[in-house]
Design an enzyme around this catalytic site. Structure first.
Site, mmCIF file in Angstrom:
data_model
loop_
_atom_site.group_PDB
_atom_site.id
_atom_site.type_symbol
_atom_site.label_atom_id
_atom_site.label_comp_id
_atom_site.label_asym_id
_atom_site.label_seq_id
_atom_site.Cartn_x
_atom_site.Cartn_y
_atom_site.Cartn_z
ATOM 1 N N GLU A 41 4.979 12.983 8.732
ATOM 2 C CA GLU A 41 5.071 14.316 8.130
ATOM 3 C C GLU A 41 3.945 15.217 8.640
ATOM 4 O OE1 GLU A 41 6.258 17.519 5.725
ATOM 5 O OE2 GLU A 41 7.303 15.708 6.388
ATOM 6 N N LYS A 48 -16.987 11.249 10.470
ATOM 7 C CA LYS A 48 -17.890 11.127 9.326
ATOM 8 C C LYS A 48 -19.067 12.092 9.449
ATOM 9 C CE LYS A 48 -17.609 6.489 7.262
ATOM 10 N NZ LYS A 48 -17.423 7.013 5.903
ATOM 11 N N ASP A 73 -15.205 3.318 11.044
ATOM 12 C CA ASP A 73 -14.490 4.547 10.667
ATOM 13 C C ASP A 73 -15.308 5.806 10.910
ATOM 14 O OD1 ASP A 73 -16.337 4.026 8.679
ATOM 15 O OD2 ASP A 73 -15.019 4.692 7.044
ATOM 16 N N ARG A 106 -4.835 -3.893 7.821
ATOM 17 C CA ARG A 106 -4.949 -4.272 6.418
ATOM 18 C C ARG A 106 -3.883 -3.528 5.625
ATOM 19 N NH1 ARG A 106 -11.528 -4.338 5.345
ATOM 20 N NH2 ARG A 106 -11.960 -6.198 6.604
ATOM 21 N N HIS A 121 -4.039 0.381 6.593
ATOM 22 C CA HIS A 121 -5.187 0.675 7.450
ATOM 23 C C HIS A 121 -5.074 -0.074 8.778
ATOM 24 C CE1 HIS A 121 -8.214 2.079 4.125
ATOM 25 N NE2 HIS A 121 -7.006 2.599 3.983
ATOM 26 N N GLU A 140 -10.482 4.409 12.774
ATOM 27 C CA GLU A 140 -9.655 3.952 11.660
ATOM 28 C C GLU A 140 -8.449 4.871 11.493
ATOM 29 O OE1 GLU A 140 -10.584 2.289 7.336
ATOM 30 O OE2 GLU A 140 -10.740 4.472 7.395
ATOM 31 N N GLU A 155 -8.846 10.181 -6.496
ATOM 32 C CA GLU A 155 -9.743 9.061 -6.759
ATOM 33 C C GLU A 155 -11.043 9.194 -5.969
ATOM 34 O OE1 GLU A 155 -11.174 4.774 -6.226
ATOM 35 O OE2 GLU A 155 -10.507 6.219 -4.717
#
Length: 273
Positions: A41, A48, A73, A106, A121, A140, A155
């Site tokens: 989508e 970072k 990551d 993962r 992931h 990542e 979250e």
């Protein structure tokens, strides 16, 4: 570490994020141009922040020289899908790419985290060209549905606010919300085929209309105004019917008209020469 050194470390990762997001966005465009459903989508990317890297280095006791090896990551790509079923398709796309090598996977969708977090992931290797030569970097990739992404975004904000110590009553609400997300994704999967058909039909129509309008625009330079007005009126009449088959026939007829004018212009150019 000096700011300039941080920039030198992070610049290749910024390049990697730009390249990979561009490639996935082009993949979306290819699907749309062909009028077929795309499992992706949208795509987001980030590197970072220095503050986040320093925080991670402090917690895990990582020296600046080992950042590229220990922090997988530094560069992150997030691929958002409409349906849970699309996630497996995106994973296969990444596995089969020649420019990306999968290091680790993962699955937090089939094995949800205790917090309620769900996502798929992948850690990949991706090579970029720099002034110092090629650099093989870790990156990542997170793949999730729009509903999963909404939950994860909320979250994450709460984790930041409470410094990773969210109060128990809020944790319970998050878990309830995570259960609701599972129900929502399952319900969307049940009507997936109908939604896909509707979206594909819309995209096909959009492509046809774009082709027709492009032809009409080009005809302004070679056809007389009366004929252009007639063609436009016919287009509006057929478009109002909301019939893709009639729109396709009109598009083909317009292609023939445009081709005739191009042949005529070429013939006149040859005579002059």
């Amino acid at each position: 570490m000096e700011i300039q050194l941080w920039r030198e470390i992070l610049n290749p990762y910024e390049l990697a994020v730009k390249e990979v997001t561009t490639k996935f966005n082009h993949l979306i465009k290819e699907h749309k141009d062909k009028g077929i459903y795309c499992p992706i989508e949208r795509v987001e990317g980030r590197v970072k922040t220095i503050a986040s890297i320093l925080d991670k280095c402090q917690k895990k006791k990582i020296s600046p020289e080992r950042i590229g090896d220990r922090i997988v990551d530094l560069a992150g790509i997030r691929i958002i899908c409409q349906f849970v079923e699309d996630i497996d398709r995106v994973v296969e796309i990444i596995r089969n790419r020649m420019d990306m090598e999968v290091k680790q996977e993962r699955d937090y969708i089939r094995q949800m985290k205790t917090s309620g977090y769900r996502s798929y992931h992948m850690i990949i290797f991706y090579e970029v060209d720099t002034l110092e030569g090629p650099r093989r970097l870790q990156m990542e990739v997170q793949i999730r549905t729009m509903a999963m992404n909404f939950w994860a975004t909320v979250e994450h904000s709460l984790q930041y606010k409470y410094k990773r110590n969210i109060p128990e009553h809020i944790r319970e609400r998050l878990l309830n919300a995570a259960d609701a997300i599972i129900v929502l994704d399952n319900e969307m999967s049940n009507v997936r085929s109908e939604i896909m058909d509707a979206q594909i039909s819309f995209q096909i129509q959009a492509n046809i209309v774009a082709d027709i309008l492009n032809n009409i625009q080009n005809l302004y330079n070679v056809a007389n105004k009366r004929e252009i007005v007639k063609i436009q009126d016919e287009f509006y009449r057929i478009y109002a019917m909301n019939d893709i088959e009639k729109l396709e026939r009109f598009d083909k007829q317009l292609d023939m008209i445009a081709e005739g004018y191009r042949a005529q212009a070429l013939s006149e150019t040859t005579k002059i020469t």
